[in-house]
Design a protein around this motif. Structure first.
Motif, PDB file in Angstrom:
ATOM      1  N   PRO A  12       0.783  -1.135  -0.147  1.00 23.27           N
ATOM      2  CA  PRO A  12      -0.078  -0.089   0.008  1.00 23.27           C
ATOM      3  C   PRO A  12       0.806   1.141   0.084  1.00 23.27           C
ATOM      4  CG  PRO A  12       0.117  -0.856   2.189  1.00 23.27           C
ATOM      5  CD  PRO A  12       1.026  -1.681   1.342  1.00 23.27           C
ATOM      6  N   LEU A  13       0.636   2.173  -0.692  1.00 21.51           N
ATOM      7  CA  LEU A  13       1.347   3.423  -0.771  1.00 21.51           C
ATOM      8  C   LEU A  13       0.724   4.609  -1.043  1.00 21.51           C
ATOM      9  CD1 LEU A  13       2.275   4.331  -4.118  1.00 21.51           C
ATOM     10  CD2 LEU A  13       2.315   1.815  -3.786  1.00 21.51           C
ATOM     11  N   TYR A  14       0.961   5.643  -0.364  1.00 22.15           N
ATOM     12  CA  TYR A  14       0.336   6.946  -0.359  1.00 22.15           C
ATOM     13  C   TYR A  14       1.608   7.935  -0.558  1.00 22.15           C
ATOM     14  CZ  TYR A  14      -2.551  11.052   0.766  1.00 22.15           C
ATOM     15  OH  TYR A  14      -3.043  12.314   0.839  1.00 22.15           O
ATOM     16  N   GLU A  16       4.624   8.199  -2.526  1.00 17.50           N
ATOM     17  CA  GLU A  16       5.808   7.521  -2.117  1.00 17.50           C
ATOM     18  C   GLU A  16       6.683   7.509  -3.500  1.00 17.50           C
ATOM     19  OE1 GLU A  16       6.767   6.922   0.908  1.00 17.50           O
ATOM     20  OE2 GLU A  16       4.935   6.065   1.998  1.00 17.50           O
ATOM     21  N   ASP A  45      -2.979   4.411  -2.973  1.00 19.70           N
ATOM     22  CA  ASP A  45      -3.995   4.545  -2.022  1.00 19.70           C
ATOM     23  C   ASP A  45      -4.366   6.414  -2.274  1.00 19.70           C
ATOM     24  OD1 ASP A  45      -6.028   5.202  -0.066  1.00 19.70           O
ATOM     25  OD2 ASP A  45      -4.646   5.011   1.500  1.00 19.70           O
ATOM     26  N   ASN A  73      -7.928   8.894  -1.191  1.00 17.00           N
ATOM     27  CA  ASN A  73      -6.831   8.314  -0.305  1.00 17.00           C
ATOM     28  C   ASN A  73      -7.839   7.613   0.961  1.00 17.00           C
ATOM     29  OD1 ASN A  73      -5.312   9.458   2.758  1.00 17.00           O
ATOM     30  ND2 ASN A  73      -4.639   7.861   1.562  1.00 17.00           N
ATOM     31  N   ASP A  96       5.594  -2.238   3.659  1.00 19.84           N
ATOM     32  CA  ASP A  96       5.269  -0.533   3.241  1.00 19.84           C
ATOM     33  C   ASP A  96       6.256  -0.406   2.299  1.00 19.84           C
ATOM     34  OD1 ASP A  96       3.735  -0.607   5.583  1.00 19.84           O
ATOM     35  OD2 ASP A  96       5.272   0.517   6.630  1.00 19.84           O
ATOM     36  N   ALA A  97       6.070   0.709   1.724  1.00 14.90           N
ATOM     37  CA  ALA A  97       6.547   1.389   0.323  1.00 14.90           C
ATOM     38  C   ALA A  97       7.764   2.381   0.493  1.00 14.90           C
ATOM     39  CB  ALA A  97       5.481   1.853  -0.773  1.00 14.90           C
ATOM     40  N   ASP A  98       7.907   2.650   1.761  1.00 16.07           N
ATOM     41  CA  ASP A  98       8.760   3.846   1.942  1.00 16.07           C
ATOM     42  C   ASP A  98      10.364   3.276   2.346  1.00 16.07           C
ATOM     43  OD1 ASP A  98       8.184   2.382   4.345  1.00 16.07           O
ATOM     44  OD2 ASP A  98       7.685   4.056   5.471  1.00 16.07           O
ATOM     45  N   GLN A 100      11.290   1.338   4.584  1.00 12.79           N
ATOM     46  CA  GLN A 100      11.662   1.214   5.891  1.00 12.79           C
ATOM     47  C   GLN A 100      11.619  -0.584   6.132  1.00 12.79           C
ATOM     48  OE1 GLN A 100       8.958   4.389   8.071  1.00 12.79           O
ATOM     49  NE2 GLN A 100      10.895   3.958   9.115  1.00 12.79           N
ATOM     50  N   LYS A 133       6.968   7.919  19.046  1.00 12.77           N
ATOM     51  CA  LYS A 133       6.347   6.838  18.607  1.00 12.77           C
ATOM     52  C   LYS A 133       6.764   5.736  18.902  1.00 12.77           C
ATOM     53  CE  LYS A 133       5.582   5.112  13.873  1.00 12.77           C
ATOM     54  NZ  LYS A 133       6.003   5.018  12.532  1.00 12.77           N
ATOM     55  N   ARG A 201      13.182   6.301   7.579  1.00 15.34           N
ATOM     56  CA  ARG A 201      12.439   6.644   6.414  1.00 15.34           C
ATOM     57  C   ARG A 201      13.597   7.454   5.461  1.00 15.34           C
ATOM     58  NH1 ARG A 201       7.865   7.950   3.659  1.00 15.34           N
ATOM     59  NH2 ARG A 201       5.971   7.093   4.645  1.00 15.34           N
ATOM     60  N   THR A 206       6.158  10.512   7.198  1.00 11.71           N
ATOM     61  CA  THR A 206       5.137   9.490   7.797  1.00 11.71           C
ATOM     62  C   THR A 206       3.854  10.128   7.365  1.00 11.71           C
ATOM     63  OG1 THR A 206       4.166   8.438   9.765  1.00 11.71           O
ATOM     64  CG2 THR A 206       5.073  10.418   9.984  1.00 11.71           C
ATOM     65  N   LYS A 207       2.837   9.194   7.057  1.00 15.46           N
ATOM     66  CA  LYS A 207       1.634   9.568   6.661  1.00 15.46           C
ATOM     67  C   LYS A 207       0.354   9.333   7.482  1.00 15.46           C
ATOM     68  CE  LYS A 207       3.126   9.819   2.351  1.00 15.46           C
ATOM     69  NZ  LYS A 207       4.627   9.401   2.856  1.00 15.46           N
ATOM     70  N   ARG A 212      -3.495   9.147  14.810  1.00 15.88           N
ATOM     71  CA  ARG A 212      -3.640   7.369  14.949  1.00 15.88           C
ATOM     72  C   ARG A 212      -3.669   6.969  16.202  1.00 15.88           C
ATOM     73  NH1 ARG A 212       2.540   7.016  13.015  1.00 15.88           N
ATOM     74  NH2 ARG A 212       2.176   5.184  12.652  1.00 15.88           N
TER      75      ARG A 212
HETATM   76  N1  UDP Z   1      -0.049   4.604   3.309  1.00 16.66           N
HETATM   77  C1  UDP Z   1      -1.090   4.435   2.608  1.00 16.66           C
HETATM   78  N2  UDP Z   1      -2.429   5.070   2.980  1.00 16.66           N
HETATM   79  C2  UDP Z   1      -2.321   6.147   3.806  1.00 16.66           C
HETATM   80  C3  UDP Z   1      -1.222   6.305   4.751  1.00 16.66           C
HETATM   81  C4  UDP Z   1      -0.132   5.271   4.418  1.00 16.66           C
HETATM   82  O1  UDP Z   1      -1.175   3.538   1.771  1.00 16.66           O
HETATM   83  O2  UDP Z   1      -3.296   6.621   4.017  1.00 16.66           O
HETATM   84  C5  UDP Z   1       1.110   3.902   3.323  1.00 16.66           C
HETATM   85  C6  UDP Z   1       2.686   4.368   3.294  1.00 16.66           C
HETATM   86  O3  UDP Z   1       2.711   5.082   1.952  1.00 16.66           O
HETATM   87  C7  UDP Z   1       3.398   3.362   3.341  1.00 16.66           C
HETATM   88  C8  UDP Z   1       2.798   2.541   4.833  1.00 16.66           C
HETATM   89  O4  UDP Z   1       1.220   2.901   4.392  1.00 16.66           O
HETATM   90  O5  UDP Z   1       3.790   2.444   2.485  1.00 16.66           O
HETATM   91  C9  UDP Z   1       3.200   2.839   5.908  1.00 16.66           C
HETATM   92  O6  UDP Z   1       3.131   4.389   6.204  1.00 16.66           O
HETATM   93  P1  UDP Z   1       3.875   5.203   7.036  1.00 16.66           P
HETATM   94  O7  UDP Z   1       5.325   4.966   6.577  1.00 16.66           O
HETATM   95  O8  UDP Z   1       3.805   6.486   6.857  1.00 16.66           O
HETATM   96  O9  UDP Z   1       3.632   4.926   8.566  1.00 16.66           O
HETATM   97  P2  UDP Z   1       4.790   4.630   9.574  1.00 16.66           P
HETATM   98  O10 UDP Z   1       6.114   3.760   9.272  1.00 16.66           O
HETATM   99  O11 UDP Z   1       5.194   6.321  10.113  1.00 16.66           O
HETATM  100  O12 UDP Z   1       3.897   3.916  10.619  1.00 16.66           O
END
Ligand code: UDP
Ligand code: MG
Length: 312
Positions: A12-14, A16, A45, A73, A96-98, A100, A133, A201, A206-207, A212
């Motif tokens: 899933p990605l938003y 990125e 997303d 989204n 995740d797509a980021d 990480q 966090k 990251r 972060t999204k 949350r």
């Molecule tokens: N993501 C998504 N939709 C959203 C928010 C986040 O698809 O509305 C994706 C985001 O692109 C990433 C993954 O969910 O690939 C995790 O998000 P993020 O890295 O922001 O979260 P964190 O690592 O801070 O928990």
């Protein structure tokens, strides 16, 4: 000969755009070394940057990549759910797509599934996230462990592996993705965890904001209600009602004794009202529980029990 796994990687990605090409490159290398069939599903997303263009570019180069774009989204949970519905593998990996999460972990996750587990959840033992966090997350994990009855260190890790049956019987929306291991455990699936590498990251931010935490809490209530108590509402409401009723009765008896032994007035004591309040509340909660039982019974829902039959 053992049959080849078909692996679906759901991402899933938003927004990125900077990470996607790099992610695909390492992911492809790992998957091609695994002697399996695979597909990669990028679930966009509702990104507003160039993410979708990047996905199209990647697909041109690699036909095992699929791209699905959501109209807006909808949030990570919905994106994951769509990914699950569209994946054709017998083992599903989410990440995740980021950048990480580390694709190098996939072979090990798959082999744990093949050794007999239904869900393997990543555990970012050493994690690269902001201080606040890390600590709220530790608290969240503790509470979720206690309530769901499965001890995991890291429910919310993006990197997980599932046997197909698991995703077939679980639907996620809202912020429920955090509770997939808990939901799976409650449904009787074998869940375990594996320590995974985590990276800071690299691009973007972060999204998820502070909301949350609030949403996460409400979703925990949902999990409780829709799993533990859905078939026995009276157990929850009845218990609460009984406690309240007993408290109220105790208070009123105490006040009555005072009245008859010491001639104290009841009406000028706030405790009198508290006693009555607890009694009424108790009866109400109890009635809600009974109504819940009636609804459950009249719906006559067939229990969603995991069953297996010998087929060979
Ligand atoms: N993501 C998504 N939709 C959203 C928010 C986040 O698809 O509305 C994706 C985001 O692109 C990433 C993954 O969910 O690939 C995790 O998000 P993020 O890295 O922001 O979260 P964190 O690592 O801070 O928990
Ligand atoms: Mg992240």
């Amino acid at each position: 000969m053992e049959e080849k796994n078909k692996i679906s990687v759901v991402i899933p990605l938003y927004n990125e755009e900077e990470s996607l090409l790099e992610l695909h490159k390492t992911l492809k290398k790992v998957l091609e070394n695994m002697n399996c069939n695979y597909e990669v599903l990028f679930i966009d997303d509702g990104s507003t940057d160039k993410s979708w263009e990047k996905i199209k570019e990647i697909r041109k180069e690699n036909p095992f990549v699929r791209g699905i774009k959501l109209r807006k989204n909808y949030g990570k949970s919905s994106a994951l759910d769509i990914g699950f519905r569209h994946s054709g593998g017998d083992i599903i990996i989410t990440m995740d797509a980021d950048l990480q999460d580390d694709p190098q972990e996939i072979p090990e996750l798959v082999s744990i599934i093949n050794s007999g587990y239904d869900l393997v959840s990543g555990w970012k033992k050493i994690r690269y996230d902001p201080f606040i966090k890390k600590y709220t997350s530790r608290f969240f994990n503790l509470v979720t462990s206690k309530i769901s009855g499965i001890r995991l260190h890291d429910f919310n890790c993006g990197l997980k592996a599932y046997r197909k049956e698991v995703i077939d019987s679980i639907r996620v929306y809202g912020e429920l993705h955090r509770y997939i291991p808990a939901l799976a455990h409650i449904q009787g699936f074998k869940v375990t965890e594996k320590v995974v590498k985590h990276h800071p990251r690299k691009y973007g931010k972060t999204k998820f904001g502070a909301s949350r935490f609030v949403k996460g809490f409400f979703d925990l209530l949902t999990v409780l209600f829709t799993t533990r108590f859905i078939r026995r509402p009276l157990h929850l409401f009845g218990t609460l009602g009984l406690i309240s009723f007993i408290l109220g009765t105790g208070i009123t008896i105490y006040l009555t004794v005072l009245k008859f032994l010491y001639g104290e007035y009841l009406t000028n004591r706030p405790l009198f009202l508290v006693g009555i309040l607890f009694i009424i509340l108790g009866v109400q909660l109890f009635s809600i529980g009974l109504i819940g039982e009636m609804i459950t019974k009249s719906l006559n829902t067939e229990e969603d029990i995991l069953i297996k039959e010998i087929t060979e």
